[in-house]
Design a protein around this motif. Structure first.
Motif, PDB file in Angstrom:
ATOM      1  N   MET B  16     -16.860  16.978  11.827  1.00 22.97           N
ATOM      2  CA  MET B  16     -15.968  17.571  10.832  1.00 22.97           C
ATOM      3  C   MET B  16     -14.517  17.529  11.292  1.00 22.97           C
ATOM      4  N   VAL B  17     -14.298  17.764  12.600  1.00 27.43           N
ATOM      5  CA  VAL B  17     -12.920  17.662  13.129  1.00 27.43           C
ATOM      6  C   VAL B  17     -12.426  16.214  12.959  1.00 27.43           C
ATOM      7  N   GLY B  18     -13.293  15.257  13.297  1.00 24.98           N
ATOM      8  CA  GLY B  18     -12.925  13.842  13.189  1.00 24.98           C
ATOM      9  C   GLY B  18     -12.596  13.442  11.762  1.00 24.98           C
ATOM     10  N   ILE B  19     -13.467  13.844  10.831  1.00 25.56           N
ATOM     11  CA  ILE B  19     -13.238  13.466   9.428  1.00 25.56           C
ATOM     12  C   ILE B  19     -11.944  14.079   8.895  1.00 25.56           C
ATOM     13  N   PHE B  20     -11.766  15.375   9.185  1.00 26.65           N
ATOM     14  CA  PHE B  20     -10.535  16.016   8.685  1.00 26.65           C
ATOM     15  C   PHE B  20      -9.286  15.415   9.338  1.00 26.65           C
ATOM     16  N   THR B  21      -9.394  15.040  10.615  1.00 31.47           N
ATOM     17  CA  THR B  21      -8.247  14.395  11.274  1.00 31.47           C
ATOM     18  C   THR B  21      -7.898  13.092  10.557  1.00 31.47           C
ATOM     19  N   VAL B  22      -8.945  12.270  10.317  1.00 31.12           N
ATOM     20  CA  VAL B  22      -8.704  10.991   9.634  1.00 31.12           C
ATOM     21  C   VAL B  22      -8.119  11.229   8.242  1.00 31.12           C
ATOM     22  N   MET B  23      -8.740  12.156   7.492  1.00 31.15           N
ATOM     23  CA  MET B  23      -8.303  12.374   6.110  1.00 31.15           C
ATOM     24  C   MET B  23      -6.885  12.936   6.058  1.00 31.15           C
ATOM     25  N   ILE B  24      -6.568  13.868   6.979  1.00 29.51           N
ATOM     26  CA  ILE B  24      -5.216  14.452   6.966  1.00 29.51           C
ATOM     27  C   ILE B  24      -4.179  13.390   7.358  1.00 29.51           C
ATOM     28  N   LEU B  25      -4.515  12.566   8.355  1.00 29.62           N
ATOM     29  CA  LEU B  25      -3.579  11.505   8.746  1.00 29.62           C
ATOM     30  C   LEU B  25      -3.351  10.519   7.593  1.00 29.62           C
ATOM     31  N   ILE B  26      -4.440  10.179   6.887  1.00 27.25           N
ATOM     32  CA  ILE B  26      -4.292   9.263   5.745  1.00 27.25           C
ATOM     33  C   ILE B  26      -3.450   9.938   4.651  1.00 27.25           C
ATOM     34  N   MET B  27      -3.720  11.239   4.437  1.00 26.61           N
ATOM     35  CA  MET B  27      -2.989  11.973   3.398  1.00 26.61           C
ATOM     36  C   MET B  27      -1.484  11.982   3.702  1.00 26.61           C
ATOM     37  N   ILE B  28      -1.163  12.236   4.969  1.00 28.21           N
ATOM     38  CA  ILE B  28       0.258  12.244   5.367  1.00 28.21           C
ATOM     39  C   ILE B  28       0.853  10.840   5.169  1.00 28.21           C
ATOM     40  N   SER B  29       0.085   9.823   5.584  1.00 22.81           N
ATOM     41  CA  SER B  29       0.582   8.445   5.450  1.00 22.81           C
ATOM     42  C   SER B  29       0.844   8.104   3.983  1.00 22.81           C
ATOM     43  N   VAL B  30      -0.096   8.523   3.108  1.00 17.95           N
ATOM     44  CA  VAL B  30       0.077   8.212   1.679  1.00 17.95           C
ATOM     45  C   VAL B  30       1.306   8.928   1.122  1.00 17.95           C
ATOM     46  N   ASN B  31       1.508  10.190   1.566  1.00 16.10           N
ATOM     47  CA  ASN B  31       2.707  10.914   1.120  1.00 16.10           C
ATOM     48  C   ASN B  31       3.974  10.177   1.545  1.00 16.10           C
ATOM     49  N   ILE B  32       3.956   9.670   2.790  1.00 16.51           N
ATOM     50  CA  ILE B  32       5.133   8.924   3.283  1.00 16.51           C
ATOM     51  C   ILE B  32       5.301   7.631   2.479  1.00 16.51           C
ATOM     52  N   LEU B  33       4.170   6.931   2.248  1.00 16.58           N
ATOM     53  CA  LEU B  33       4.243   5.684   1.471  1.00 16.58           C
ATOM     54  C   LEU B  33       4.776   5.955   0.062  1.00 16.58           C
ATOM     55  N   ASN B  34       4.274   7.036  -0.552  1.00 16.89           N
ATOM     56  CA  ASN B  34       4.731   7.361  -1.910  1.00 16.89           C
ATOM     57  C   ASN B  34       6.230   7.635  -1.947  1.00 16.89           C
ATOM     58  N   LYS B  35       6.726   8.177  -0.836  1.00 17.85           N
ATOM     59  CA  LYS B  35       8.143   8.552  -0.807  1.00 17.85           C
ATOM     60  C   LYS B  35       9.036   7.334  -0.538  1.00 17.85           C
ATOM     61  N   PHE B  36       8.594   6.468   0.371  1.00 14.13           N
ATOM     62  CA  PHE B  36       9.498   5.405   0.837  1.00 14.13           C
ATOM     63  C   PHE B  36       9.120   3.991   0.377  1.00 14.13           C
ATOM     64  N   ALA B  37       7.852   3.749   0.114  1.00 19.58           N
ATOM     65  CA  ALA B  37       7.452   2.374  -0.238  1.00 19.58           C
ATOM     66  C   ALA B  37       7.596   2.144  -1.737  1.00 19.58           C
ATOM     67  N   LYS B  38       8.839   2.047  -2.171  1.00 20.76           N
ATOM     68  CA  LYS B  38       9.090   1.842  -3.613  1.00 20.76           C
ATOM     69  C   LYS B  38       9.147   0.341  -3.912  1.00 20.76           C
ATOM     70  N   ASP B  39       8.733  -0.019  -5.106  1.00 17.50           N
ATOM     71  CA  ASP B  39       8.867  -1.423  -5.505  1.00 17.50           C
ATOM     72  C   ASP B  39      10.314  -1.707  -5.859  1.00 17.50           C
ATOM     73  N   LYS B  40      10.729  -2.956  -5.695  1.00 15.23           N
ATOM     74  CA  LYS B  40      12.131  -3.322  -5.953  1.00 15.23           C
ATOM     75  C   LYS B  40      12.566  -2.916  -7.368  1.00 15.23           C
ATOM     76  N   ASP B  41      11.671  -3.121  -8.341  1.00 12.94           N
ATOM     77  CA  ASP B  41      12.025  -2.818  -9.736  1.00 12.94           C
ATOM     78  C   ASP B  41      12.316  -1.337  -9.938  1.00 12.94           C
ATOM     79  N   ASN B  42      11.664  -0.485  -9.118  1.00 10.56           N
ATOM     80  CA  ASN B  42      11.806   0.960  -9.313  1.00 10.56           C
ATOM     81  C   ASN B  42      13.002   1.546  -8.562  1.00 10.56           C
ATOM     82  N   LYS B  43      13.576   0.745  -7.644  1.00  8.40           N
ATOM     83  CA  LYS B  43      14.701   1.268  -6.865  1.00  8.40           C
ATOM     84  C   LYS B  43      15.932   1.412  -7.752  1.00  8.40           C
ATOM     85  N   LYS B  44      16.652   2.514  -7.548  1.00  9.73           N
ATOM     86  CA  LYS B  44      17.865   2.703  -8.349  1.00  9.73           C
ATOM     87  C   LYS B  44      19.068   2.744  -7.415  1.00  9.73           C
TER      88      LYS B  44
END
Lengths: 389, 44
Positions: B16-44
């Motif tokens: 359970m510690v392992g799964i939550f570690t993986v899931m939380i790390l992925i969740m943080i990564s996705v939040n970072i990706l959502n914030k910074f990995a914008k497509d060129k068309d969407n950049k203003k």
């Protein structure tokens, strides 16, 4: 008279069922027929239960040419498929993951990343079942193999049970696929056990954030690296799942993505179902252990669902009014996709015909896909270390 | 049997510690990706 003697093997075949342990083969023919009935008449995972059912009949006919016989050194096609495709390389379940990955749209999860937590919480049933199985006297590796039924993910269950070399593999495979088909019956009962009607009526607004193409492309790579670093044994499972998803999301390989989703997945499913039946020989299957494994598989599914719901209720303690999570969404964190999400949507609409939880449930459900393969990888990483293998 | 039960409980903890570690790390990564990995068309 000589003509009749040439056909005396027919009598031998019939007599086989009524001498010694032959009755077990007869039971397996009935099991095969039942699986085909459930697949075709009740629509329970027909793509797998039908090949498994016919395979169970084929391998349990007396002196079946589809399986190998030590006496004459023959190697039947079903035994060969099992040895090459599952036992030696785990190729079939792994290749199926490419197709599954190509079919999954992680968009609802990427736009609502907190759903990842439910994909983790709803794997608890796996580990609880391992503990229960050891209390019932199973050795640790067999118990771990039984627990993985709770992954609600056939290929993961096959792969883990096969790598751990459990003799319970056939019962585990049948339980894994049967219970996936029974999700619409198991989950509502388990959810009602731990939620009130008021909780089941909690509404959740759905305002998905736009997910960029870059995020969709980077996501499978990031997941593979993170899962691989923490649970190295999960790399083959997660890597193939994510490879399939990358094929889908890169938008440059549409032909390959379509092939993975259709031709590859269909071919592997046909061969996998038949290969699995190699392990459904009467001497391996007709025993008390099979019934116990089926019962423990049910425990795993029920406690996966309960853990998901209870985790949502736990989070609700800290969430303000209006932001609370419907606990049923937590129950969708198991890997049975998309069945579990549909069950939650149906239950929500039954309690309140304006409460649409489908997209939230889909998010938790696809998180469960990742959670289940990570759980499988963790078991494969930790179990050998704990037993000192 | 006791050692199997102890191993199972340890697996539950680590799992359970392992799964939550993986899931939380992925969740943080996705939040970072959502914030910074914008497509060129969407950049203003």
């Amino acid at each position: 008279m000589e003509f009749l003697e040439n056909f005396s093997f027919l009598w031998d075949s019939v007599a086989f069922f009524f001498t010694g342990d032959g009755w077990k083969n007869l039971v397996m023919l009935a099991v095969g027929a039942l699986l085909i009935y459930l697949a075709l008449a009740k629509d329970f995972e027909p793509s797998l239960l039908m090949p498994m059912g016919l395979g169970a009949i084929v391998v349990n006919l007396p002196l079946s040419g589809a399986i190998g016989h030590a006496a004459d050194g023959s190697q039947g096609i079903i035994d060969w498929l099992f040895k090459v495709g599952i036992e030696a390389s785990e190729a079939l379940p792994l290749l199926l993951f490419i197709g599954i990955g190509a079919m999954i749209d992680f968009g609802p999860l990427l736009s609502n990343p907190k759903m990842f937590l439910f994909g983790g919480a709803a794997q608890f049933g796996i580990f609880l079942t391992v503990a229960v199985a050891t209390l019932l006297g199973y050795n640790f590796t067999d118990a771990a193999s039984i627990g993985i039924i709770g992954a609600a993910d056939g290929p993961t269950a096959i792969l883990v049970a096969n790598v751990l070399e459990t003799p319970l593999l056939p019962a585990i495979m049948v339980a894994a696929y049967s219970y996936m088909a029974l999700v619409p019956i198991i989950q509502p009962a388990a959810i009602k056990l731990v939620t009130t009607r008021k909780e089941r009526m909690i509404r959740m607004s759905y305002n998905p954030a736009a997910v960029s193409r870059k995020t969709r492309i980077l996501f499978p790579i990031v997941v593979t690296v993170i899962a691989g670093l923490i649970a190295p044994k999960s790399v083959s499972l997660v890597g193939f799942l994510m490879f399939g998803n990358l094929l889908r999301e890169c938008l440059k390989l549409d032909n390959l993505s379509q092939t993975a989703q259709t031709s590859l997945a269909n071919l592997i499913t046909i061969v996998l179902g038949l290969s699995i039946s190699a392990s459904m020989k009467a001497e391996n299957f007709v025993k008390l252990d099979t019934i116990i494994v089926m019962a423990l598989g049910l425990v795993a599914f029920v406690f996966d669902t309960i853990a998901g719901c209870l985790f949502a209720k736990f989070l609700n303690i800290f969430l303000p009014e209006g932001k609370k999570i419907n606990p049923m969404v937590g129950g969708a964190g198991i890997s049975a996709f998309p069945m579990s999400a549909r069950v939650i949507q149906k239950m929500a609409l039954k309690e309140d015909n304006q409460n649409h939880l489908l997209m939230h449930a889909v998010g938790a459900n696809v998180a469960g896909q990742i959670g289940s393969v990570v759980a499988g990888g963790i078991i494969l990483t930790v179990v050998p270390k704990l037993i000192g293998a | 049997m006791m050692s199997a039960v102890m191993n199972a409980l340890l697996l539950m903890l680590l799992g359970m510690v392992g799964i939550f570690t993986v899931m939380i790390l992925i969740m943080i990564s996705v939040n970072i990706l959502n914030k910074f990995a914008k497509d060129k068309d969407n950049k203003k």
